[in-house]
Design an enzyme around this catalytic site. Sequence first.
Site, PDB file in Angstrom:
ATOM      1  N   GLN A  95      10.674   1.948  15.832  1.00 56.44           N
ATOM      2  CA  GLN A  95      10.883   0.920  14.807  1.00 56.44           C
ATOM      3  C   GLN A  95      11.444   1.499  13.501  1.00 56.44           C
ATOM      4  OE1 GLN A  95       7.467  -1.333  12.764  1.00 56.44           O
ATOM      5  NE2 GLN A  95       8.507  -2.900  13.990  1.00 56.44           N
TER       6      GLN A  95
ATOM      7  N   LEU B 175       8.140   3.996   2.044  1.00 55.47           N
ATOM      8  CA  LEU B 175       8.100   2.578   2.412  1.00 55.47           C
ATOM      9  C   LEU B 175       8.047   1.623   1.222  1.00 55.47           C
ATOM     10  CD1 LEU B 175       7.926   1.061   5.191  1.00 55.47           C
ATOM     11  CD2 LEU B 175       5.602   0.532   4.504  1.00 55.47           C
TER      12      LEU B 175
ATOM     13  N   HIS C 222       9.908   4.249  10.977  1.00 56.30           N
ATOM     14  CA  HIS C 222       8.585   3.866  10.506  1.00 56.30           C
ATOM     15  C   HIS C 222       7.492   3.986  11.548  1.00 56.30           C
ATOM     16  CE1 HIS C 222       5.737   1.734   8.019  1.00 56.30           C
ATOM     17  NE2 HIS C 222       5.638   0.736   8.857  1.00 56.30           N
TER      18      HIS C 222
ATOM     19  N   ARG D 139      11.176  -7.226  12.108  1.00 55.05           N
ATOM     20  CA  ARG D 139      11.779  -6.049  11.467  1.00 55.05           C
ATOM     21  C   ARG D 139      13.077  -5.590  12.111  1.00 55.05           C
ATOM     22  NH1 ARG D 139       6.163  -2.679  10.395  1.00 55.05           N
ATOM     23  NH2 ARG D 139       5.574  -3.997   8.669  1.00 55.05           N
TER      24      ARG D 139
ATOM     25  N   HIS E 120      11.863   0.428   9.861  1.00 59.46           N
ATOM     26  CA  HIS E 120      11.441  -0.599   8.907  1.00 59.46           C
ATOM     27  C   HIS E 120      12.652  -0.927   8.044  1.00 59.46           C
ATOM     28  CE1 HIS E 120       9.274  -2.597   5.699  1.00 59.46           C
ATOM     29  NE2 HIS E 120       8.164  -2.552   6.412  1.00 59.46           N
TER      30      HIS E 120
ATOM     31  N   ARG F 117       7.104  -3.941  17.000  1.00 56.93           N
ATOM     32  CA  ARG F 117       5.775  -4.295  16.459  1.00 56.93           C
ATOM     33  C   ARG F 117       5.916  -5.242  15.280  1.00 56.93           C
ATOM     34  NH1 ARG F 117       2.464  -2.413  12.146  1.00 56.93           N
ATOM     35  NH2 ARG F 117       4.000  -0.837  11.560  1.00 56.93           N
TER      36      ARG F 117
ATOM     37  N   GLU G 180       6.594  -4.830   3.396  1.00 54.89           N
ATOM     38  CA  GLU G 180       7.080  -6.158   3.758  1.00 54.89           C
ATOM     39  C   GLU G 180       6.387  -7.233   2.918  1.00 54.89           C
ATOM     40  OE1 GLU G 180       7.372  -6.174   7.961  1.00 54.89           O
ATOM     41  OE2 GLU G 180       7.210  -8.336   8.086  1.00 54.89           O
TER      42      GLU G 180
ATOM     43  N   PHE H  50       3.708 -12.657   6.792  1.00 56.23           N
ATOM     44  CA  PHE H  50       4.429 -11.429   7.125  1.00 56.23           C
ATOM     45  C   PHE H  50       5.436 -11.739   8.216  1.00 56.23           C
ATOM     46  CE2 PHE H  50       3.589  -6.655   6.875  1.00 56.23           C
ATOM     47  CZ  PHE H  50       3.402  -6.644   5.503  1.00 56.23           C
TER      48      PHE H  50
HETATM   49  P1  FAD Z   1      -3.005   7.844  11.609  1.00 53.00           P
HETATM   50  O1  FAD Z   1      -3.627   6.977  10.598  1.00 53.00           O
HETATM   51  O2  FAD Z   1      -1.582   8.163  11.517  1.00 53.00           O
HETATM   52  O3  FAD Z   1      -3.928   9.107  11.757  1.00 53.00           O
HETATM   53  C1  FAD Z   1      -3.570  10.186  12.578  1.00 53.00           C
HETATM   54  C2  FAD Z   1      -4.622  11.264  12.439  1.00 53.00           C
HETATM   55  O4  FAD Z   1      -4.377  12.261  13.414  1.00 53.00           O
HETATM   56  C3  FAD Z   1      -4.639  11.983  11.101  1.00 53.00           C
HETATM   57  O5  FAD Z   1      -5.979  12.211  10.744  1.00 53.00           O
HETATM   58  C4  FAD Z   1      -3.943  13.316  11.404  1.00 53.00           C
HETATM   59  O6  FAD Z   1      -4.357  14.351  10.551  1.00 53.00           O
HETATM   60  C5  FAD Z   1      -4.433  13.544  12.801  1.00 53.00           C
HETATM   61  N1  FAD Z   1      -3.658  14.453  13.632  1.00 53.00           N
HETATM   62  C6  FAD Z   1      -2.365  14.368  14.001  1.00 53.00           C
HETATM   63  N2  FAD Z   1      -2.058  15.392  14.819  1.00 53.00           N
HETATM   64  C7  FAD Z   1      -3.185  16.124  14.970  1.00 53.00           C
HETATM   65  C8  FAD Z   1      -3.516  17.311  15.684  1.00 53.00           C
HETATM   66  N3  FAD Z   1      -2.622  17.951  16.441  1.00 53.00           N
HETATM   67  N4  FAD Z   1      -4.773  17.804  15.583  1.00 53.00           N
HETATM   68  C9  FAD Z   1      -5.702  17.185  14.814  1.00 53.00           C
HETATM   69  N5  FAD Z   1      -5.442  16.058  14.126  1.00 53.00           N
HETATM   70  C10 FAD Z   1      -4.205  15.542  14.216  1.00 53.00           C
HETATM   71  N6  FAD Z   1       0.475  -1.088   9.653  1.00 53.00           N
HETATM   72  C11 FAD Z   1      -0.103  -2.316   9.471  1.00 53.00           C
HETATM   73  O7  FAD Z   1      -0.621  -2.902  10.417  1.00 53.00           O
HETATM   74  N7  FAD Z   1      -0.132  -2.882   8.235  1.00 53.00           N
HETATM   75  C12 FAD Z   1       0.417  -2.292   7.160  1.00 53.00           C
HETATM   76  O8  FAD Z   1       0.345  -2.840   6.069  1.00 53.00           O
HETATM   77  C13 FAD Z   1       1.046  -1.017   7.322  1.00 53.00           C
HETATM   78  N8  FAD Z   1       1.619  -0.378   6.269  1.00 53.00           N
HETATM   79  C14 FAD Z   1       2.119   0.885   6.440  1.00 53.00           C
HETATM   80  C15 FAD Z   1       2.639   1.573   5.346  1.00 53.00           C
HETATM   81  C16 FAD Z   1       3.121   2.882   5.494  1.00 53.00           C
HETATM   82  C17 FAD Z   1       3.648   3.600   4.304  1.00 53.00           C
HETATM   83  C18 FAD Z   1       3.099   3.493   6.762  1.00 53.00           C
HETATM   84  C19 FAD Z   1       3.619   4.874   6.940  1.00 53.00           C
HETATM   85  C20 FAD Z   1       2.599   2.811   7.858  1.00 53.00           C
HETATM   86  C21 FAD Z   1       2.110   1.509   7.708  1.00 53.00           C
HETATM   87  N9  FAD Z   1       1.596   0.805   8.801  1.00 53.00           N
HETATM   88  C22 FAD Z   1       1.028  -0.435   8.612  1.00 53.00           C
HETATM   89  C23 FAD Z   1       1.478   1.449  10.097  1.00 53.00           C
HETATM   90  C24 FAD Z   1       0.070   1.990  10.246  1.00 53.00           C
HETATM   91  O9  FAD Z   1      -0.409   2.433   9.009  1.00 53.00           O
HETATM   92  C25 FAD Z   1      -0.008   3.142  11.242  1.00 53.00           C
HETATM   93  O10 FAD Z   1       0.645   2.773  12.419  1.00 53.00           O
HETATM   94  C26 FAD Z   1      -1.451   3.428  11.551  1.00 53.00           C
HETATM   95  O11 FAD Z   1      -2.167   3.681  10.368  1.00 53.00           O
HETATM   96  C27 FAD Z   1      -1.624   4.588  12.509  1.00 53.00           C
HETATM   97  O12 FAD Z   1      -3.012   4.809  12.611  1.00 53.00           O
HETATM   98  P2  FAD Z   1      -3.598   5.855  13.639  1.00 53.00           P
HETATM   99  O13 FAD Z   1      -5.075   5.802  13.495  1.00 53.00           O
HETATM  100  O14 FAD Z   1      -3.005   5.637  14.972  1.00 53.00           O
HETATM  101  O15 FAD Z   1      -3.055   7.235  13.110  1.00 53.00           O
END
Ligand code: FAD
Length: 598
Positions: free
Chosen positions: A234, A250, A375, A309, A236, A410, A253, A121
Amino acid sequence: MPGYDLHDYDVVVVGAGGAGLRAAIEAAEQGARTAIVCKSLLGKAHTVMAEGGIAAALANVDPDDNWRVHFRDTMRGGKLMNNWRMAMIHAQEAPERVLELERWGALFDRTPDGRILQRPFGGHRYSRLAHVGDRTGLEMIRTLQQKAVSLGIDVFMETTVTRILSDGRRVAGCLGYRRESGDLIVWRAKAVVLATGGVGKCYKVTSNSWEYTGDGQSLAYWAGAELMDMEFVQFHPTGMVWPPSVAGVLVTEGVRGDGGILLNNKGERFMFNYIPDYFRAETAESIAEADRWYTDKRNNRRPPELLPRDVVARAINSEIKAGRGSPHGGVFLDIASRLPREEIIRRLPSMYHQFLKLADVDITREPMEVGPTMHYIMGGVKVDPDTAATCVPGLYAAGEVAAGLHGANRLGGNSLSDLLVFGRRAGLAAAQYAGSLATIVSPSGDEIEAAAAEMYEPFQRADGENPFALQKELQQTMQDLVGIIRTEEELKEALHRIQDLKERARRVSVPGNQLYNPGWHLAMDLKNLLTVAEAITISALERKESRGAHTRDDYPNEDPEQARFNIVVRRDSDGQPLLVKEPRPELPDEVKKILQEA
Ligand code: FAD
């Protein structure tokens, strides 16, 4: 004021993505009474959308890999703006967190001898991303969710938290509403962990889904915590550009990691023209050399398509601006001429279906059209590197909502490992903190009443501002004026418009009642969107250099003086953002030594 349900817990985790689930699992395993609150259904978080994989120096594919190289790659990718302690903890603990996930039932793709397969990656020296095809997030969430449910953790689904409550000195819980009924809930809790993800919905073109309205960043800010590095957003390099209804979705990558190349409308592999001096030593400078890497990774320099990126996104942006873009305003990403059809479908099943279903493009036969999409945000809530604690006692933050690990940019794959490493640490520290308090902390009744009144205000006004129109204006402003390339003039104009939108948001009105009312939900989210948009813009104005994901046309170079500080935003006594330049500590000699290792 309507009544509310009352629940008592030791630890409430806001968010059910990777960070929230891992935090809740740890808190529950420490014996804390734990609840998870999430805005949508359990399992429907950003994490589930993650495609490429989890970065961890398992050394299954490249035996030379180890945590020191992963640490160095992360710091270099982040242009040394990373909190070195977080980057070190992350690189050291990521392998164990991935193996733990496997013990809990996650099924990764395998090497021929049965170990977890790892793919290359951008910005990673070695093949480092543990993955499940291009559906890694789904497997990660499935595993964590199953574990959380088996521990009996209470889950409040489709419930949005709108306020962190305090007793004046420390966290006392939080307030929220059920999206379906509009009913209020108060959670009295000794500790709250924010794991709410990103801010993508401030921008018009984004890979993020509707939930990512900067809630956690804003909740923390209004509770008295600090936001750091918000200028580092960031983009993407590869999002879909066509049809318009799916612009921003998305394109992993992993396509480039598996051999995909970027071409302009002249058929040129243009990334060779954009290799920064910083990465020249390790980047192939001819097509022959780049292509050799796919068969013999150990002795050759990496293809320029796998530069970090920020570099690739800027290069695509320049090609489009120079008139060498694709018909719908992107560039071409070609995997069809690089791998056999069956191999593409096997390695990239989601991408194959995504393009076929959404754009009527068969990626095994023709190139994709792609362009930059907002992203991820590297900035966020400022936390202690070891415990994920904010400066507000009892408030913790982990995952995308938190700042520090990724610095100015990142690396792909480093988010999923971030969630596991710091989610666990946040849950542990929150449970320990809760255990140290003898009794539950009681929030002030006045605070609950004032917060609830604010939530219901939009129903009291007739003919006020429309929340959807305000969000649209904000998204256009951020897209046009606070995007990949920034200037002082445009940032000032953006700030002016944001201040105007803040004023108008005070007069927002919504028709109907509190039963599943998306206009009302958005009216409440607007405060968060505007809070983070303003923090991003004032931080971007203050950083007068180009570094990582932050590019200033008027300050095109890195400036070592500017790298001496982090930009921190906190709320002043009038509720206005106060910007502080916080000096960064010198890197210890031990860290400098690792960074100099070849
Ligand atoms: P999230 O998984 O975003 O979860 C947030 C949670 O908070 C959700 O449950 C939501 O409902 C909740 N929430 C938000 N606001 C509130 C509120 N006010 N009250 C209650 N609940 C709330 N990263 C990698 O390392 N590898 C990858 O291959 C990769 N691929 C990706 C592909 C895509 C399409 C995207 C969009 C991102 C990708 N990323 C990847 C980035 C990564 O997925 C995210 O940065 C990461 O999943 C964020 O995780 P998190 O647990 O911080 O939050």
